[in-house]
Design a protein around this motif. Structure first.
Motif, PDB file in Angstrom:
ATOM      1  N   GLN A 142       0.831  -1.213   0.000  1.00  0.00           N
ATOM      2  CA  GLN A 142       0.000   0.000   0.000  1.00  0.00           C
ATOM      3  C   GLN A 142       0.857   1.251   0.000  1.00  0.00           C
ATOM      4  OE1 GLN A 142      -2.830  -0.380   3.233  1.00  0.00           O
ATOM      5  NE2 GLN A 142      -4.303  -1.184   1.742  1.00  0.00           N
ATOM      6  N   ALA A 143       1.902   1.233   0.808  1.00  0.00           N
ATOM      7  CA  ALA A 143       2.797   2.389   0.822  1.00  0.00           C
ATOM      8  C   ALA A 143       3.470   2.531  -0.538  1.00  0.00           C
ATOM      9  CB  ALA A 143       3.841   2.242   1.919  1.00  0.00           C
ATOM     10  N   ALA A 144       3.844   1.393  -1.141  1.00  0.00           N
ATOM     11  CA  ALA A 144       4.470   1.448  -2.462  1.00  0.00           C
ATOM     12  C   ALA A 144       3.537   2.115  -3.467  1.00  0.00           C
ATOM     13  CB  ALA A 144       4.841   0.040  -2.920  1.00  0.00           C
ATOM     14  N   ALA A 145       2.257   1.744  -3.425  1.00  0.00           N
ATOM     15  CA  ALA A 145       1.292   2.337  -4.353  1.00  0.00           C
ATOM     16  C   ALA A 145       1.175   3.839  -4.115  1.00  0.00           C
ATOM     17  CB  ALA A 145      -0.071   1.668  -4.200  1.00  0.00           C
ATOM     18  N   SER A 146       1.270   4.265  -2.866  1.00  0.00           N
ATOM     19  CA  SER A 146       1.141   5.698  -2.573  1.00  0.00           C
ATOM     20  C   SER A 146       2.326   6.470  -3.137  1.00  0.00           C
ATOM     21  CB  SER A 146       1.020   5.932  -1.065  1.00  0.00           C
ATOM     22  OG  SER A 146       2.292   5.898  -0.446  1.00  0.00           O
TER      23      SER A 146
END
Ligand SMILES: Nc1ncnc2c1ncn2[C@@H]1O[C@H](COP(=O)(O)OP(=O)(O)OP(=O)(O)O)[C@@H](O)[C@H]1O
Ligand SMILES: [Mg+2]
Lengths: 243, 336
Positions: free
Chosen positions: B210-214
């Protein structure tokens, strides 16, 4: 001023709970918008809806005039919306520098350039001496700065922060506030979820107050402070400045 | 702005650890000269197995250690590689050297075909899906008449042009060098990958999708890239192994034990860095080959029992793998 973000009638239910109930507001370019509301008011849900982590039941979101509804989070990020997470999400097994470099790589630069950019962001959040520390070795406050630096490294036009001052050592709050102001001076529009009323009144150009998924008011800080519904829902508590 | 920042910018992006480089140089030299000390056939075979499993464990490491997906069916790329090169040679007389690349192509396509629907599955569902796909590949190949069904493919022996047909009947030494070269190439490529932008993005996805997507990283796309890279690394080992044994059958080329062993090796050595799989291989493969001699035949699977015990010990005492025995100073900050 142009509207960088337009939220129109957003609604989202989880089972029986209306986490967001018909919420609308607009953010102009360059503004700091504070978002307040008691626990469970729907603040984080609103962030997830805007950034694509949750799909709304109804409603729309426009960024720079274009709908970003139903886009994937990574595409929304590439359009220029950065965010931090309430439940922090640092890359624990990587160093602070590597964390922020990954953010910087979003701008399409090479590793050397990303490193320099990341170092500047790390310096900006005042953690340059910790650059080679693994994220798992950092304190909560430092991790929040990490997320801030990492999101900033993507060069967002709009930065959304979920409780940056929550759960950190009170001594570090003024530093974080300065940071937000500094960022805003660089031209970044900011949405910030805050429980700390002193902070929110100090930095926001406008405040969006939520309660039980509904918008109760969206106005200038001094008007919000006087709003009865806000006082009831939020400021009426014993001590509104603690969280 | 300030001195600290200026100084930080002067640091190299990657620290080059002289000790590690000297060690690598020493080992590679040793590998190249090994056949000159008149090793026995068994010793050569052992080294060949070490090179092969080191590459396969590295392949598994790419998907698990770099992007965080546990594959329990990795043997399919080994099988596809082996069957493709063998089939093209048996059927059309095409040299296995070309067959290896066709195998890589097929393996990549299969990785994409599996990856697109499956990599959306989180963690353990992906593991289960790959396990089942592994089984179904074995079953399909057991029934597929074109490629010999259950009896497999017998590669016609050829004595005239060993290098062209990739068959060496007199000595294992050519096989040794071929596997060595593939081993070095694979490790060098993965080392480069690890230090590349893709490496950074994959590690981000592994640690927190999720952090990667952000941060603008298309998670699904990069997971598929990792899966394809992993397949590309794995596939040639199947082709080369087929040339090494010259008779291939579904039981052997799609043996679930291979999927499990590469996983055990990587986990034991330490996933998420380039050297863990190598360390795991150097310890486990000799163990397994010697138990085979000691207990005869397939080793009566005694090696698997020993693996099981070792992996439990590792989980309890060294959860990040044997690589964590290296001095912290060397491993610190991923400087190599
Ligand atoms: N994924 C989910 N599944 C089910 N319910 C959810 C989910 N996310 C949020 N909720 C519910 O929606 C409501 C709003 O939650 P949200 O996290 O948006 O509140 P918040 O204003 O951010 O609160 P806090 O101040 O505690 O962070 C809560 O009742 C919460 O339990
Ligand atoms: Mg919240």
């Amino acid at each position: 001023m142009t509207n960088i973000l337009e939220v129109e009638n957003l609604s989202k239910s989880f089972g029986g709970i209306k986490a967001n109930n018909n919420i609308s507001f607009k953010a102009s370019s360059g503004e700091i918008i504070g978002i307040i509301g008691p626990n469970g008011a729907g603040k984080s849900t609103l962030f997830d809806l805007i950034t694509g982590y949750t799909k709304p039941d109804t409603g729309g979101v426009k960024f720079n005039g274009k709908s970003i509804l139903n886009l994937r989070p990574d595409l929304i990020s590439s359009l220029g919306i950065g965010r931090t997470f309430q439940k922090l999400k640092p890359f624990l097994d990587q160093t602070l520098l590597e964390n922020v470099m990954i953010g910087a790589l979003a701008t399409g630069i090479n590793l050397n350039q990303a490193r320099d950019k990341a170092l500047e962001m790390i310096d900006f959040v005042d953690l340059i001496d910790k650059r080679h520390h693994f994220a798992k070795e950092l304190s909560t406050g430092q991790r929040k700065r990490l997320e801030l630096a990492r999101a900033m490294a993507t060069e967002p036009k709009l930065l959304m922060m979920d409780e940056v001052t929550g759960g950190v050592d009170q001594k570090t709050v003024p530093g974080l506030v300065e940071l937000i102001k500094k960022l805003n001076k660089l031209g970044v529009t900011i949405l910030t979820i805050e429980h700390n009323m002193r902070v929110i009144m100090d930095i926001s150009h406008k405040i969006l107050a939520l309660d039980q998924g509904k918008k109760i008011v969206f106005d200038k800080p001094k008007n919000v402070q006087l709003n009865e519904k806000v006082i009831d829902a939020y400021l009426g508590g014993v001590n509104a400045t603690t969280s | 702005m300030n001195n600290n920042l200026q100084n930080a910018k002067l640091e190299p992006v990657w620290h080059t650890n002289k000790f590690i480089f000297a060690l690598i140089f020493f080992l590679v030299t040793l590998f190249f000269f090994f056949p000159f000390i008149n090793p026995s056939n068994f010793q050569l075979h052992l080294m060949i197995m070490i090179f092969m499993y080191a590459v396969m464990a590295q392949s598994w490491n790419v998907i698990a250690g770099f992007s965080g997906q546990i594959s329990l069916g990795h043997v399919i790329f080994f099988g596809i590689g082996g069957y493709t090169s063998s089939f093209f040679y048996v059927e059309y007389g095409i040299t296995p050297w070309i067959g290896i690349f066709v195998g890589i192509l097929f393996s990549s396509l299969v990785a994409i075909a599996i990856g697109i629907p499956m990599l959306r599955l989180s963690g353990h569902y992906f593991a289960i899906a790959t396990l089942l796909i592994g089984f179904s590949f074995q079953i399909i190949f057991q029934r597929w008449d074109l490629i010999g069904a259950a009896s497999g493919l017998w590669i016609p022996l050829n004595w005239d042009s060993p290098w062209l047909t990739l068959q060496f009947h007199e000595s294992k030494i050519p096989y040794y060098y071929i596997f060595l070269i593939f081993f070095l190439l694979s490790y060098f490529s993965i080392w480069i990958l690890y230090r590349s932008k893709i490496g950074f993005k994959l590690r981000a996805i592994r640690d927190d999708p999720q952090a990667a997507a952000s941060l603008g990283i298309p998670v699904a796309k990069y997971k598929i890239i990792a899966f394809v890279i992993s397949a590309i690394v794995m596939s040639p080992m199947g082709s080369l192994f087929a040339q090494y044994i010259l008779v291939i059958e579904p039981e052997r080329m799609f043996d679930i034990e291979i999927s499990i062993i590469v996983l055990l090796i990587a986990v034991m050595g330490g996933v998420g860095n380039v050297w863990g799989p190598l360390i795991g291989t150097i310890i486990l493969i000799p163990l397994s080959e010697y138990t085979r001699i000691f207990f005869g035949g397939t080793g009566g699977s005694v090696d698997l029992i020993i693996y099981g015990i070792l992996i439990m010990l590792i989980c309890i005492f060294r959860p990040s793998g044997l690589i964590s025995f290296f001095p912290k100073k060397i491993l610190e900050r991923k400087k190599f």
